[in-house]
Design a protein around this motif. Structure first.
Motif, PDB file in Angstrom:
ATOM      1  N   LYS A  20     -26.309 -15.636  -1.428  1.00 39.29           N
ATOM      2  CA  LYS A  20     -25.400 -15.737  -0.160  1.00 39.29           C
ATOM      3  C   LYS A  20     -25.290 -17.530   0.158  1.00 39.29           C
ATOM      4  O   LYS A  20     -24.218 -17.786   0.797  1.00 39.29           O
ATOM      5  CB  LYS A  20     -26.715 -15.539   1.003  1.00 39.29           C
ATOM      6  CG  LYS A  20     -26.085 -15.576   2.568  1.00 39.29           C
ATOM      7  CD  LYS A  20     -27.249 -15.030   3.326  1.00 39.29           C
ATOM      8  CE  LYS A  20     -26.795 -14.976   4.762  1.00 39.29           C
ATOM      9  NZ  LYS A  20     -27.422 -14.634   5.663  1.00 39.29           N
ATOM     10  N   THR A  60     -34.318 -13.682   4.942  1.00 38.42           N
ATOM     11  CA  THR A  60     -33.496 -14.268   4.430  1.00 38.42           C
ATOM     12  C   THR A  60     -32.286 -14.491   5.356  1.00 38.42           C
ATOM     13  O   THR A  60     -31.292 -15.406   5.111  1.00 38.42           O
ATOM     14  CB  THR A  60     -33.080 -13.853   3.209  1.00 38.42           C
ATOM     15  OG1 THR A  60     -32.573 -12.334   3.214  1.00 38.42           O
ATOM     16  CG2 THR A  60     -34.151 -13.697   2.281  1.00 38.42           C
ATOM     17  N   ASN A  61     -32.012 -13.874   6.410  1.00 41.88           N
ATOM     18  CA  ASN A  61     -30.988 -13.854   7.316  1.00 41.88           C
ATOM     19  C   ASN A  61     -31.226 -14.794   8.452  1.00 41.88           C
ATOM     20  O   ASN A  61     -30.393 -14.676   9.403  1.00 41.88           O
ATOM     21  CB  ASN A  61     -30.706 -12.435   7.788  1.00 41.88           C
ATOM     22  CG  ASN A  61     -30.135 -11.788   6.366  1.00 41.88           C
ATOM     23  OD1 ASN A  61     -29.267 -12.181   5.779  1.00 41.88           O
ATOM     24  ND2 ASN A  61     -30.451 -10.432   6.268  1.00 41.88           N
ATOM     25  N   ARG A  66     -32.044 -20.426   6.985  1.00 43.60           N
ATOM     26  CA  ARG A  66     -30.611 -21.519   6.618  1.00 43.60           C
ATOM     27  C   ARG A  66     -30.880 -22.776   6.855  1.00 43.60           C
ATOM     28  O   ARG A  66     -30.605 -23.528   6.068  1.00 43.60           O
ATOM     29  CB  ARG A  66     -29.640 -20.968   7.495  1.00 43.60           C
ATOM     30  CG  ARG A  66     -28.316 -21.253   7.510  1.00 43.60           C
ATOM     31  CD  ARG A  66     -27.419 -21.012   8.660  1.00 43.60           C
ATOM     32  NE  ARG A  66     -26.001 -21.804   8.512  1.00 43.60           N
ATOM     33  CZ  ARG A  66     -25.762 -23.079   8.905  1.00 43.60           C
ATOM     34  NH1 ARG A  66     -26.719 -23.529   9.455  1.00 43.60           N
ATOM     35  NH2 ARG A  66     -24.620 -23.430   8.616  1.00 43.60           N
TER      36      ARG A  66
END
Length: 181
Positions: A20, A60-61, A66
């Motif tokens: 990603k 992870t999202n 991030r």
């Protein structure tokens, strides 16, 4: 060699993060360091730090994950950038002839001229301990890069880089000492 043990869940999380964020982080890093040759090193170091600290990443999202990745990328890129600038500031004023001063000194010649020997030792003593050590084992004890690498538990490439940087620093010291004399 460093061995990291991770769970299957963490391995999947790392895979997701890499797929990603590899390209967006790469672009982000490139904007900071502005050097294509360092780009992959910084990206790899960033993901290595992520792997070492994977337990800090939950979803992870999530925005937190991030932000965490970009923070690691930023600090890693800045570290590499600063190291590169430091190396450039040390080497720019000195051309190959000054750097080659170190290669011109052979142990037999130094031993033959005790005054020169003491002068060189005085210059070497102005180096950091790590630089003194690597110069001592390379030129004083005559070790090859493979033996030094094995002794220090680093790669031969790292030995070459350390020797090169130590020689550059020593060349600067020698050049300054010659100018004062």
């Amino acid at each position: 060699m460093i061995i990291l043990t991770i769970s299957i869940d963490d391995a999947e999380k790392i895979d997701i993060l890499f797929r990603k964020y590899e390209k967006p982080l790469g672009r982000y890093i490139l904007k900071i360091i502005k050097d294509d040759s360092l780009f992959e090193d910084v990206l790899q170091a960033t993901f290595y730090k992520v792997v070492k600290n994977i337990e800090r990443i939950g979803d992870t999202n999530s925005k937190e994950s991030r932000n965490y990745l970009y923070t690691i990328a930023y600090t890693t890129a800045i570290d590499y950038y600063n190291e590169k600038k430091l190396q450039e500031s040390v080497t720019k004023p000195y051309d190959d002839t000054v750097i080659s001063i170190i290669d011109e000194f052979h142990a037999d010649e130094i031993i033959a001229d005790l005054n020169m020997s003491q002068w060189i030792l005085d210059c070497i003593e102005q180096l950091r301990a790590k630089d003194q050590d690597i110069i001592a084992v390379k030129y004083g004890m005559g070790w090859d890069n493979g033996r030094i690498a094995e002794h220090l538990n680093i790669s031969e490439e790292a030995v070459r880089k350390r020797l090169s940087r130590a020689k550059i620093r020593l060349a600067v010291i020698i050049d300054n000492a010659r100018r004062r004399a």
